[in-house]
Motif scaffolding. Structure first.
Motif, PDB file in Angstrom:
ATOM      1  N   LEU A  43       4.511  -9.544  28.271  1.00 58.26           N
ATOM      2  CA  LEU A  43       5.684 -10.381  28.052  1.00 58.26           C
ATOM      3  C   LEU A  43       5.675 -11.021  26.672  1.00 58.26           C
ATOM      4  O   LEU A  43       6.701 -11.544  26.221  1.00 58.26           O
ATOM      5  N   MET A  44       4.537 -11.008  26.002  1.00 58.44           N
ATOM      6  CA  MET A  44       4.437 -11.614  24.678  1.00 58.44           C
ATOM      7  C   MET A  44       4.898 -10.678  23.569  1.00 58.44           C
ATOM      8  O   MET A  44       5.080 -11.117  22.430  1.00 58.44           O
ATOM      9  N   VAL A  45       5.078  -9.391  23.881  1.00 59.88           N
ATOM     10  CA  VAL A  45       5.407  -8.425  22.835  1.00 59.88           C
ATOM     11  C   VAL A  45       6.760  -8.731  22.215  1.00 59.88           C
ATOM     12  O   VAL A  45       6.905  -8.767  20.977  1.00 59.88           O
ATOM     13  N   TRP A  46       7.773  -8.976  23.037  1.00 59.43           N
ATOM     14  CA  TRP A  46       9.116  -9.212  22.492  1.00 59.43           C
ATOM     15  C   TRP A  46       9.195 -10.515  21.715  1.00 59.43           C
ATOM     16  O   TRP A  46       9.737 -10.523  20.598  1.00 59.43           O
ATOM     17  N   PRO A  47       8.697 -11.661  22.224  1.00 63.36           N
ATOM     18  CA  PRO A  47       8.741 -12.880  21.399  1.00 63.36           C
ATOM     19  C   PRO A  47       7.957 -12.755  20.099  1.00 63.36           C
ATOM     20  O   PRO A  47       8.421 -13.188  19.039  1.00 63.36           O
ATOM     21  N   VAL A  48       6.763 -12.151  20.173  1.00 60.69           N
ATOM     22  CA  VAL A  48       5.964 -11.979  18.963  1.00 60.69           C
ATOM     23  C   VAL A  48       6.652 -11.024  17.994  1.00 60.69           C
ATOM     24  O   VAL A  48       6.678 -11.258  16.776  1.00 60.69           O
ATOM     25  N   GLY A  49       7.238  -9.945  18.529  1.00 64.78           N
ATOM     26  CA  GLY A  49       7.952  -9.011  17.664  1.00 64.78           C
ATOM     27  C   GLY A  49       9.151  -9.652  16.986  1.00 64.78           C
ATOM     28  O   GLY A  49       9.382  -9.444  15.789  1.00 64.78           O
ATOM     29  N   LEU A  50       9.918 -10.436  17.716  1.00 68.94           N
ATOM     30  CA  LEU A  50      11.066 -11.121  17.114  1.00 68.94           C
ATOM     31  C   LEU A  50      10.623 -12.161  16.091  1.00 68.94           C
ATOM     32  O   LEU A  50      11.281 -12.345  15.060  1.00 68.94           O
ATOM     33  N   LEU A  51       9.518 -12.838  16.370  1.00 67.79           N
ATOM     34  CA  LEU A  51       8.998 -13.794  15.393  1.00 67.79           C
ATOM     35  C   LEU A  51       8.568 -13.088  14.117  1.00 67.79           C
ATOM     36  O   LEU A  51       8.841 -13.566  13.000  1.00 67.79           O
TER      37      LEU A  51
END
Length: 384
Positions: free
Chosen positions: A298-306
């Protein structure tokens, strides 16, 4: 954690050391070292031998853990604090590489597409790649890195008479000051190979895989630097943003294949994306290691957008990345050259007779592994 073969780790090391480095670092090295720019790859590789040795000694103490797990298990508080600093470093590396490949794709393949759209499309690809886990990334490495190696090996056969060896004169009188400055620029990109121990367990990251990957990556970078000097020439090479692409443009097999560079780009761009996929995976994995109950996928999308936002906030254009290489190398030396030596001296596995703390930590690891197995089935340990 899944065990990987020596061949897979060697290819992963070559990917991390070569992929982004060959985009525009050769031009910076040639700007200072002139005709002896190929020595910059060798000197930078020699500097990296010491942290690789320290990592190998450290990984022997933690054969079943990656480096981030070892940091947290040895020193829960200080390890997480240090891991937070590495998280920022990994995020900057991901933003830098994403900005570099976005600009390259826009210039070479999609000149009419807005750069924001190009970067977002690449981010979608990288997010699905990282969610697949380290096994997916290693399998992609086995496909694309041999194609990249085969392309580099066959390029000298097509240039033939276009290579001018007189540009390397004088052969035995290098400018020492220029070579050192060029090596400084190369080291900032070649040091990405030190990210491999952060995601690979000690059983897979052994001496043969680490040294062969480093040696092979250095050999191909040196060969590419020599080809660029012999075909393009040092005065032109030092003024290019994408010397490797300009080198490929010189390939003309027949009149029908005068745009052979597009075919080579179709083989190499997926290789670059795989390397950036490793950056995103390492960054997301760092978040998971810091917080025991975090679900890494679940951290992939927030980290990717950041990272997507940081790629435009930190670097408004490719020139800033080009100029930032001098300061960036100092950061990489601190965290990827000096810090591995300190970690080797400080990190020790906890003894099993400690009692409550060890049982609690083992319980946390067991609960997290159960969640991973429920989420990923048989290959759950390979996923975030």
């Amino acid at each position: 954690m899944r065990q990987f073969t020596t061949r897979q780790i060697v290819l992963l090391g070559v990917l991390m050391e070569v992929a982004i480095t060959l985009i525009h670092a050769p031009a910076q090295a040639a700007d200072y070292a002139n005709q002896h720019a190929y020595w910059t790859c060798v000197i930078a590789a020699i500097v990296l031998c010491l942290p690789i040795w320290a990592m190998l000694r450290l990984k022997r103490r933690f054969p079943d853990q990656d480096l981030m797990q070892a940091m947290v298990s040895s020193h829960p508080v200080l390890g997480r604090m240090l891991l937070a600093v590495y998280l920022i470093l990994f995020l900057i590396i991901f933003a830098r590489d994403l900005r570099v490949i976005t600009d390259l794709v826009e210039v070479v393949l999609l000149p009419l597409t807005p750069i924001v759209v190009v970067s977002l499309i690449l981010l979608l690809t990288l997010a699905f790649m990282a969610k697949g886990g380290i096994s997916t990334i290693v399998n992609m490495t086995e496909i694309f890195v041999p194609l990249l190696i085969l392309t580099l090996l066959t390029m000298p056969l097509f240039f033939g008479r276009n290579m001018d060896f007189s540009v390397l004169r004088p052969y035995l009188h290098p400018e020492v000051d220029g070579v050192i400055k060029g090596s400084w620029r190369m080291l900032g990109y070649m040091a990405d190979i030190m990210m491999v121990p952060f995601v690979i367990s000690g059983k897979s990251y052994n001496g043969r895989s680490a040294w062969y990957g480093h040696l092979l990556g250095t050999a191909f970078l040196t060969m590419l630097m020599l080809l660029s000097e012999l075909v393009i020439g040092v005065p032109i090479l030092s003024r290019l943003f994408y010397p490797s692409y300009e080198l490929v443009r010189q390939l003309q097999l027949t009149d029908f294949l005068d745009r052979f560079d597009l075919f080579v780009a179709a083989l190499t761009v997926p290789t670059f994306l795989t390397k950036i996929g490793v950056d995103l995976y390492v960054t997301s994995l760092a978040v998971k290691r810091m917080f025991a109950h975090a679900w890494g996928s679940l951290m992939v999308w927030p980290v990717g957008l950041l990272g997507y936002v940081c790629s435009f906030m930190l670097f408004s254009n490719i020139v800033q990345i080009y100029d930032f290489s001098r300061e960036w190398t100092a950061v990489m030396i601190i965290f990827f050259v000096i810090m591995p030596l300190l970690l080797w001296m400080l990190l020790r596995p906890k003894s099993k007779g400690r009692g409550g703390d060890d049982k609690a930590s083992n319980g946390e690891r067991d609960s997290s592994s159960q969640k991973e197995s429920q989420h990923g089935g048989r290959t759950g340990q390979d996923h975030l």
